[in-house]
Motif scaffolding. Structure first.
Motif, PDB file in Angstrom:
ATOM      1  N   ILE A   1       0.820  -1.212   0.000  1.00 43.21           N
ATOM      2  CA  ILE A   1       0.000   0.000   0.000  1.00 43.21           C
ATOM      3  C   ILE A   1       0.854   1.263   0.000  1.00 43.21           C
ATOM      4  O   ILE A   1       0.419   2.324  -0.476  1.00 43.21           O
ATOM      5  CB  ILE A   1      -0.993  -0.010   1.192  1.00 43.21           C
ATOM      6  CG1 ILE A   1      -2.165   0.958   0.919  1.00 43.21           C
ATOM      7  CG2 ILE A   1      -0.291   0.298   2.492  1.00 43.21           C
ATOM      8  CD1 ILE A   1      -3.015   0.577  -0.262  1.00 43.21           C
TER       9      ILE A   1
ATOM     10  N   LYS B   1       1.172   2.367  -3.442  1.00 43.99           N
ATOM     11  CA  LYS B   1      -0.037   3.068  -3.905  1.00 43.99           C
ATOM     12  C   LYS B   1       0.047   4.552  -3.548  1.00 43.99           C
ATOM     13  O   LYS B   1      -0.239   5.418  -4.376  1.00 43.99           O
ATOM     14  CB  LYS B   1      -1.273   2.442  -3.261  1.00 43.99           C
ATOM     15  CG  LYS B   1      -2.602   3.097  -3.635  1.00 43.99           C
ATOM     16  CD  LYS B   1      -3.038   2.710  -5.019  1.00 43.99           C
ATOM     17  CE  LYS B   1      -3.415   1.240  -5.069  1.00 43.99           C
ATOM     18  NZ  LYS B   1      -3.806   0.825  -6.437  1.00 43.99           N
TER      19      LYS B   1
ATOM     20  N   SER C   1      -7.697   8.013  -2.771  1.00 47.12           N
ATOM     21  CA  SER C   1      -8.015   6.856  -3.608  1.00 47.12           C
ATOM     22  C   SER C   1      -9.053   5.990  -2.914  1.00 47.12           C
ATOM     23  O   SER C   1      -9.006   5.812  -1.686  1.00 47.12           O
ATOM     24  CB  SER C   1      -6.765   6.019  -3.887  1.00 47.12           C
ATOM     25  OG  SER C   1      -5.923   6.651  -4.825  1.00 47.12           O
TER      26      SER C   1
ATOM     27  N   ILE D   1      -9.810   2.368  -2.920  1.00 47.34           N
ATOM     28  CA  ILE D   1      -9.191   1.137  -3.393  1.00 47.34           C
ATOM     29  C   ILE D   1     -10.181  -0.029  -3.381  1.00 47.34           C
ATOM     30  O   ILE D   1     -11.115  -0.059  -2.577  1.00 47.34           O
ATOM     31  CB  ILE D   1      -7.942   0.773  -2.570  1.00 47.34           C
ATOM     32  CG1 ILE D   1      -8.287   0.625  -1.085  1.00 47.34           C
ATOM     33  CG2 ILE D   1      -6.857   1.829  -2.748  1.00 47.34           C
ATOM     34  CD1 ILE D   1      -7.102   0.182  -0.222  1.00 47.34           C
TER      35      ILE D   1
ATOM     36  N   CYS E   1      -6.304   1.195   4.773  1.00 52.96           N
ATOM     37  CA  CYS E   1      -6.817   2.566   4.771  1.00 52.96           C
ATOM     38  C   CYS E   1      -6.492   3.274   6.084  1.00 52.96           C
ATOM     39  O   CYS E   1      -6.195   4.476   6.098  1.00 52.96           O
ATOM     40  CB  CYS E   1      -8.328   2.563   4.543  1.00 52.96           C
ATOM     41  SG  CYS E   1      -8.860   1.918   2.934  1.00 52.96           S
TER      42      CYS E   1
ATOM     43  N   ARG F   1      -6.761   9.508   3.264  1.00 48.10           N
ATOM     44  CA  ARG F   1      -6.230   9.394   1.902  1.00 48.10           C
ATOM     45  C   ARG F   1      -6.767   8.162   1.185  1.00 48.10           C
ATOM     46  O   ARG F   1      -6.792   8.126  -0.043  1.00 48.10           O
ATOM     47  CB  ARG F   1      -4.699   9.341   1.904  1.00 48.10           C
ATOM     48  CG  ARG F   1      -4.044  10.636   2.375  1.00 48.10           C
ATOM     49  CD  ARG F   1      -2.693  10.809   1.755  1.00 48.10           C
ATOM     50  NE  ARG F   1      -2.775  11.084   0.319  1.00 48.10           N
ATOM     51  CZ  ARG F   1      -1.729  11.163  -0.495  1.00 48.10           C
ATOM     52  NH1 ARG F   1      -0.514  10.956  -0.011  1.00 48.10           N
ATOM     53  NH2 ARG F   1      -1.880  11.433  -1.769  1.00 48.10           N
ATOM     54  N   LEU F   2      -7.182   7.159   1.953  1.00 47.89           N
ATOM     55  CA  LEU F   2      -7.672   5.918   1.368  1.00 47.89           C
ATOM     56  C   LEU F   2      -9.045   5.564   1.916  1.00 47.89           C
ATOM     57  O   LEU F   2      -9.282   5.613   3.127  1.00 47.89           O
ATOM     58  CB  LEU F   2      -6.705   4.765   1.656  1.00 47.89           C
ATOM     59  CG  LEU F   2      -5.290   4.865   1.089  1.00 47.89           C
ATOM     60  CD1 LEU F   2      -4.462   3.690   1.571  1.00 47.89           C
ATOM     61  CD2 LEU F   2      -5.309   4.922  -0.438  1.00 47.89           C
TER      62      LEU F   2
ATOM     63  N   ALA G   1     -12.382   2.550   0.624  1.00 45.84           N
ATOM     64  CA  ALA G   1     -12.386   1.259  -0.056  1.00 45.84           C
ATOM     65  C   ALA G   1     -13.778   0.779  -0.431  1.00 45.84           C
ATOM     66  O   ALA G   1     -14.783   1.174   0.169  1.00 45.84           O
ATOM     67  CB  ALA G   1     -11.711   0.206   0.829  1.00 45.84           C
TER      68      ALA G   1
END
Length: 367
Positions: free
Chosen positions: A68, A71, A83, A85, A115, A121-122, A124
């Protein structure tokens, strides 16, 4: 303050899932071919045909598929702030019913923890245990609703094995509506190899990826429309990969064919149905992974500029010069350029596609 850029189409293979693929000897699996010392990811049907050159079988798999931190580095390199994901295909579709339920919990917890390492930032899309049946999928959807970073589910076009128009999917759709979780619909199975002709093996992955994937998506969603899924589930939301395949371009023809079908009329399926344009603008979101202004304009015409979302398809389609790890990805630059071309002179609308729409529609705030 500028609107964040959000990537809604970006994949990861959790480390334990990679271990599973390495332990297998049939598609999907990871292996090293004798003539090519690089570990390769074999996930597409018939991708490991012995007659295919080893360099055309699957794709080299490096840490960008499962680490990750890679990523995040990719996001930083390409100016991406957030993102969403999702586990990449083939998800858990190949697992038996007895294996799928526990695997879904493990994979989804793994991704949610990824995450958590980069708060804000992440986000899912979770994976469902499709082979375990509808009840198991319903339980996992309800559990996903309670995971901090989950904002929907990712599904393949096969559903639980009989397609997305399968009556057994009805309770899954109802649960998704109640949980207010969208489906990120992604292709995987393509088309029968025969349709590409006897020389298809000479063309690498070009035909199945450029044609098979989009047409697979189009067929799956069309079956949902004709079977009345969206008539029964008014609040069901689908985010379609690759700008909906060929659906935006063929929507008018599809609507005309439905209205002129004597069989559907005899069955009473033309009465009180929603037309395809209403469905596209109320139930369908489209990603902008289409690589051209022509495709972006078609997506805008079909579903609206307020329902179009930026994506990269990372870690697929990397630069072929893979020794230069700092090189800009052409696939990403092309998507940026297509959006900027269509919305040139209108920063507000362009910014909405690049991030604002995703923030609003997927509720990308840390709770």
């Amino acid at each position: 303050m500028a609107t964040p850029i959000v990537d809604v189409h970006t994949h990861v293979y959790p480390p334990k899932y990679v271990e599973l693929l390495k332990s297998r000897s049939e598609v999907p699996y990871i292996r090293t071919f004798d003539s090519d010392l690089t570990a390769r990811l074999i996930i597409l049907p018939r991708e490991d045909d012995p007659s295919t050159p080893s360099t055309a079988r699957g794709r080299p798999i490096g840490p960008e598929y499962f680490d990750i931190a890679k990523k995040i580095a990719f996001m930083d390199q390409h100016g991406i702030d957030i993102s969403v994901i999702s586990q990449a295909n083939p998800w858990l579709d190949f697992l038996s019913a007895s294996e799928a339920t526990d695997a879904a919990v493990e994979v989804n917890d793994d991704i949610n923890n990824m995450c958590e390492k980069y708060p804000g930032r992440l986000f899912a899309f979770g994976t469902l245990p499709v082979k375990a049946g509808a009840e198991a999928c319903v339980r996992e959807i309800k559990r996903l609703k309670g995971l901090k970073w989950m904002r929907g589910v990712v599904l393949g076009t096969g559903g639980m094995g009989q397609g997305l128009d399968d009556p057994k999917m009805e309770c899954v759709y109802t649960t998704l509506e109640e949980a207010e979780l969208p489906v990120f619909l992604h292709p995987h199975y393509g088309l029968p190899s025969e349709v590409y002709g006897p020389r298809a093996g000479e063309y690498g992955h070009v035909l199945p990826l450029s044609l098979g994937f989009p047409i697979e998506t189009t067929i799956a969603v069309t079956r949902m429309i004709v079977s009345g899924v969206f008539d029964r589930h008014l609040a069901l939301t689908l985010l379609l990969a690759h700008s909906g395949g060929t659906l935006p371009f063929l929507a008018g023809r599809l609507e005309s064919c439905i209205l002129h079908d004597a069989h559907l009329k005899k069955l009473g399926k033309l009465e009180k149905r929603r037309d395809i344009w209403d469905i596209l603008k109320k139930n369908i979101l489209l990603d902008a992974v289409v690589y051209s202004g022509v495709g972006v304009r078609a997506a805008v015409e079909a579903s609206g500029e307020d329902r179009l979302l930026f994506g990269t398809d990372h870690p697929f389609f990397p630069p072929l010069e893979d020794e230069d790890t700092h090189q800009e990805w052409l696939s990403v630059a092309t998507n940026y350029a297509a959006i900027n071309k269509v919305f040139e002179g209108d920063k507000e609308k362009g910014g909405a596609v690049l991030g604002g729409n995703a923030l609003r529609l997927l509720k990308l705030q840390a709770e």
